[in-house]
Design a protein around this motif. Structure first.
Motif, PDB file in Angstrom:
ATOM      1  N   ARG A 238       4.520  -5.592   2.274  1.00  0.00           N
ATOM      2  CA  ARG A 238       3.440  -6.564   2.141  1.00  0.00           C
ATOM      3  C   ARG A 238       3.329  -7.431   3.385  1.00  0.00           C
ATOM      4  NH1 ARG A 238      -0.179  -6.266  -2.295  1.00  0.00           N
ATOM      5  NH2 ARG A 238       0.942  -5.248  -4.001  1.00  0.00           N
ATOM      6  N   PHE A 239       2.097  -7.727   3.745  1.00  0.00           N
ATOM      7  CA  PHE A 239       1.791  -8.683   4.796  1.00  0.00           C
ATOM      8  C   PHE A 239       0.927  -9.739   4.131  1.00  0.00           C
ATOM      9  CE2 PHE A 239       2.312  -4.499   6.663  1.00  0.00           C
ATOM     10  CZ  PHE A 239       3.217  -4.729   7.691  1.00  0.00           C
ATOM     11  N   GLY A 240       1.560 -10.787   3.613  1.00  0.00           N
ATOM     12  CA  GLY A 240       0.833 -11.749   2.798  1.00  0.00           C
ATOM     13  C   GLY A 240       0.265 -11.025   1.593  1.00  0.00           C
ATOM     14  N   GLY A 241      -1.054 -11.116   1.411  1.00  0.00           N
ATOM     15  CA  GLY A 241      -1.685 -10.434   0.286  1.00  0.00           C
ATOM     16  C   GLY A 241      -2.133  -9.028   0.600  1.00  0.00           C
ATOM     17  N   TYR A 242      -1.779  -8.517   1.765  1.00  0.00           N
ATOM     18  CA  TYR A 242      -2.245  -7.202   2.200  1.00  0.00           C
ATOM     19  C   TYR A 242      -1.102  -6.184   2.202  1.00  0.00           C
ATOM     20  CZ  TYR A 242      -6.195 -10.029   3.680  1.00  0.00           C
ATOM     21  OH  TYR A 242      -7.252 -10.908   3.694  1.00  0.00           O
ATOM     22  N   GLY A 243      -1.481  -4.914   2.251  1.00  0.00           N
ATOM     23  CA  GLY A 243      -0.486  -3.843   2.281  1.00  0.00           C
ATOM     24  C   GLY A 243      -0.258  -3.271   0.889  1.00  0.00           C
ATOM     25  N   GLY A 244       0.993  -3.005   0.559  1.00  0.00           N
ATOM     26  CA  GLY A 244       1.327  -2.467  -0.752  1.00  0.00           C
ATOM     27  C   GLY A 244       1.244  -0.955  -0.812  1.00  0.00           C
ATOM     28  N   ARG A 245       1.301  -0.463  -2.039  1.00  0.00           N
ATOM     29  CA  ARG A 245       1.294   0.992  -2.268  1.00  0.00           C
ATOM     30  C   ARG A 245       0.463   1.268  -3.505  1.00  0.00           C
ATOM     31  NH1 ARG A 245       7.061   2.662  -2.991  1.00  0.00           N
ATOM     32  NH2 ARG A 245       7.181   2.723  -0.716  1.00  0.00           N
ATOM     33  N   PHE A 246      -0.749   1.757  -3.309  1.00  0.00           N
ATOM     34  CA  PHE A 246      -1.674   2.045  -4.393  1.00  0.00           C
ATOM     35  C   PHE A 246      -2.024   3.527  -4.326  1.00  0.00           C
ATOM     36  CE2 PHE A 246      -2.110  -2.340  -3.091  1.00  0.00           C
ATOM     37  CZ  PHE A 246      -2.144  -3.052  -4.291  1.00  0.00           C
TER      38      PHE A 246
ATOM     39  N   GLY B 151      -2.576   2.949   5.297  1.00  0.00           N
ATOM     40  CA  GLY B 151      -2.028   3.787   4.246  1.00  0.00           C
ATOM     41  C   GLY B 151      -1.014   3.041   3.405  1.00  0.00           C
ATOM     42  N   PRO B 152      -0.434   3.739   2.437  1.00  0.00           N
ATOM     43  CA  PRO B 152       0.540   3.106   1.543  1.00  0.00           C
ATOM     44  C   PRO B 152       1.857   2.823   2.260  1.00  0.00           C
ATOM     45  CG  PRO B 152       0.441   5.462   1.121  1.00  0.00           C
ATOM     46  CD  PRO B 152      -0.667   5.164   2.106  1.00  0.00           C
ATOM     47  N   HIS B 153       2.574   1.813   1.774  1.00  0.00           N
ATOM     48  CA  HIS B 153       3.906   1.543   2.296  1.00  0.00           C
ATOM     49  C   HIS B 153       4.768   2.797   2.136  1.00  0.00           C
ATOM     50  CE1 HIS B 153       7.446  -0.755   3.305  1.00  0.00           C
ATOM     51  NE2 HIS B 153       8.018  -0.435   2.167  1.00  0.00           N
ATOM     52  N   PRO B 154       5.535   3.225   3.173  1.00  0.00           N
ATOM     53  CA  PRO B 154       5.965   2.458   4.346  1.00  0.00           C
ATOM     54  C   PRO B 154       5.166   2.694   5.628  1.00  0.00           C
ATOM     55  CG  PRO B 154       7.278   4.437   4.221  1.00  0.00           C
ATOM     56  CD  PRO B 154       6.312   4.500   3.050  1.00  0.00           C
ATOM     57  N   TYR B 155       4.010   3.376   5.553  1.00  0.00           N
ATOM     58  CA  TYR B 155       3.334   3.773   6.786  1.00  0.00           C
ATOM     59  C   TYR B 155       2.997   2.618   7.728  1.00  0.00           C
ATOM     60  CZ  TYR B 155       2.923   8.674   5.402  1.00  0.00           C
ATOM     61  OH  TYR B 155       3.209   9.976   5.060  1.00  0.00           O
ATOM     62  N   PRO B 156       2.398   1.516   7.259  1.00  0.00           N
ATOM     63  CA  PRO B 156       2.052   0.460   8.221  1.00  0.00           C
ATOM     64  C   PRO B 156       3.249  -0.077   9.004  1.00  0.00           C
ATOM     65  CG  PRO B 156       0.872   0.135   6.164  1.00  0.00           C
ATOM     66  CD  PRO B 156       1.891   1.207   5.913  1.00  0.00           C
ATOM     67  N   VAL B 157       4.371  -0.245   8.323  1.00  0.00           N
ATOM     68  CA  VAL B 157       5.584  -0.736   8.994  1.00  0.00           C
ATOM     69  C   VAL B 157       6.173   0.348   9.882  1.00  0.00           C
ATOM     70  CG1 VAL B 157       7.946  -1.542   8.637  1.00  0.00           C
ATOM     71  CG2 VAL B 157       6.101  -2.395   7.176  1.00  0.00           C
ATOM     72  N   MET B 158       6.254   1.551   9.377  1.00  0.00           N
ATOM     73  CA  MET B 158       6.875   2.650  10.110  1.00  0.00           C
ATOM     74  C   MET B 158       6.103   2.963  11.392  1.00  0.00           C
ATOM     75  SD  MET B 158       7.700   6.519   8.753  1.00  0.00           S
ATOM     76  CE  MET B 158       5.969   6.951   8.543  1.00  0.00           C
ATOM     77  N   VAL B 159       4.775   3.064  11.291  1.00  0.00           N
ATOM     78  CA  VAL B 159       3.972   3.394  12.471  1.00  0.00           C
ATOM     79  C   VAL B 159       4.053   2.261  13.493  1.00  0.00           C
ATOM     80  CG1 VAL B 159       1.663   3.938  13.320  1.00  0.00           C
ATOM     81  CG2 VAL B 159       2.461   4.924  11.158  1.00  0.00           C
ATOM     82  N   ARG B 160       4.036   1.006  13.026  1.00  0.00           N
ATOM     83  CA  ARG B 160       4.190  -0.104  13.970  1.00  0.00           C
ATOM     84  C   ARG B 160       5.514  -0.017  14.714  1.00  0.00           C
ATOM     85  NH1 ARG B 160       5.566  -4.968  11.005  1.00  0.00           N
ATOM     86  NH2 ARG B 160       7.654  -4.169  11.379  1.00  0.00           N
ATOM     87  N   GLU B 161       6.576   0.305  14.020  1.00  0.00           N
ATOM     88  CA  GLU B 161       7.883   0.393  14.673  1.00  0.00           C
ATOM     89  C   GLU B 161       7.932   1.532  15.686  1.00  0.00           C
ATOM     90  OE1 GLU B 161      10.635  -2.003  14.241  1.00  0.00           O
ATOM     91  OE2 GLU B 161       8.628  -2.795  13.858  1.00  0.00           O
TER      92      GLU B 161
END
Length: 383
Positions: free
Chosen positions: A12-20, A197-207
């Motif tokens: 989560r990034f505040g109210g954004y992100g998640g896995r839907f 995309g769903p977690h973990p993609y936003p964090v993983m791709v940023r890293e």
């Protein structure tokens, strides 16, 4: 010194992100999350990835002083040259990481979506390198305007699947790739191309992309006043910004005027995550437009949506006409033909100087996310 940080709550990034996602993909996302965290904490994996980035992808990419453009504008312009990475864009950084992770997980095949074709080419390249068959979903409209990259993917052995639904662009390619993954989770890895995309993609791709910002931070003589990158899904910007979050540099994300999800969108859910989206009052996704196919997406990575909501970064737009002019100006001033996506950042720089938003003598770091070979047909049509 700034206190800007990245939201620590997983996924989560505040109210954004998640896995839907459908129930059939929950296990695959959880498996990927575990595998990524284990790999990212494994020195052997990190060293292997660093080796590929150096010996195969050509990192570190240079930081090029744009001397003539700087003289014309009256500011110091520094270009982070992701266009010089193997395959011609920043996409290879993320794809090598994910391909090695897929191999570690025992996955025997790669799936990808692509708009401009750069991510598809990078995925096909990594698939060829590691012996992983690759299937790339690409909107029919993008196939028509990016014929060179389609041919490159097929030359590398990838299957390119035309997507004929919806707007026949990046959004629809993402939808089809996710749908295909549902039936192939046991043996396939979905190599998503941006910080969405769903977690973990936003964090993983940023890293995987933070190598851009970390390198640039080491390369700059001093922290620049402005750090600028184009934003579609937003991976090159997220990777660049990551290196400067603890500084006072103004972080500027430049969206396409016709795809300005941060600037003109509203909160919603698409492709498994909550973010800012172009949509109507009933929540139906609106069609995005950009001369740059890599920015032709109605949403944005959740970290960017959060940065905008907290003021950690500022998001602006430029139109197609200014983008084309920026390609020509950079080419004639510096001998660098950048991608139409990257030209959004250059165009904002030129406009911001003219408007007095960037003062004389300021220093500006611009990430050149890709080279312009793929866009020659589009530019020729406009000549």
């Amino acid at each position: 010194m700034s206190s800007r940080t990245v939201e620590a709550r997983p996924g989560r990034f505040g109210g954004y992100g998640g896995r839907f996602v459908p129930e059939s993909l929950v296990g695959a996302c959880e498996e990927l999350e575990r595998a990524f965290h284990e790999a990212w904490g494994d020195t052997e994996f990190r060293d292997r990835l660093s080796g590929f980035l150096g010996d195969y992808a050509g990192r570190p990419t240079p930081l090029t002083p744009a001397l003539r453009l700087s003289a014309e504008l009256g500011v110091t312009v520094l270009l982070k040259r992701e266009d010089l990475a193997h395959t011609g864009s920043h996409k290879i950084n993320n794809v090598l990481g994910q391909a090695l992770l897929a191999e570690r997980m025992g996955k025997r095949r790669l799936i990808a979506e692509t708009g401009a074709g750069s991510h598809g080419v990078a995925t096909a390249t990594a698939g060829a390198l590691l012996g992983l068959p690759t299937t790339v979903f690409m909107g029919e409209r993008d196939i028509e305007r990016q014929a060179l990259n389609v041919f490159r993917m097929r030359t590398l052995g990838a299957e390119v699947v035309p997507v004929t639904t919806g707007s026949r662009t990046l959004k629809d390619a993402c939808t089809e790739a996710l749908r295909h993954w549902v039936g192939a989770v046991d043996d396939s890895h979905y190599c998503l191309g941006s910080v969405m995309g769903p977690h973990p993609y936003p964090v993983m791709v940023r890293e995987f992309q933070r190598v851009i910002g970390d390198e640039a931070r080491r390369q700059v003589p001093a922290v620049p006043d402005f750090v600028v990158a184009c934003v579609g899904g937003g991976s090159n910007a997220a990777g660049t910004f990551a290196g400067f979050l603890d500084t006072d540099a103004a972080l500027i994300g430049v969206e396409a005027e016709g795809g300005a999800a941060v600037t003109r969108g509203s909160d919603g859910i698409l492709h498994g995550f909550r973010t800012r989206l172009l949509q109507d009052a009933e929540g139906q996704i609106a069609e995005a437009h950009s001369i740059a196919p890599g920015l032709d997406y109605p949403g944005v990575g959740p970290e960017h949506a959060w940065f905008a909501s907290t003021g950690q970064a500022r998001y602006v737009t430029v139109g197609d006409t200014d983008v084309v002019a920026a390609v020509h100006r950079l080419a004639r001033a510096e001998g660098i033909i950048c991608a139409l996506e990257s030209a959004h950042a250059v165009a904002w720089l030129i406009n911001a100087v003219a408007a007095g938003e960037i003062p004389a003598g300021a220093s500006v770091l611009v990430t050149v996310s890709g080279r312009g070979d793929k866009d020659m047909a589009t530019l020729m049509e406009l000549a």
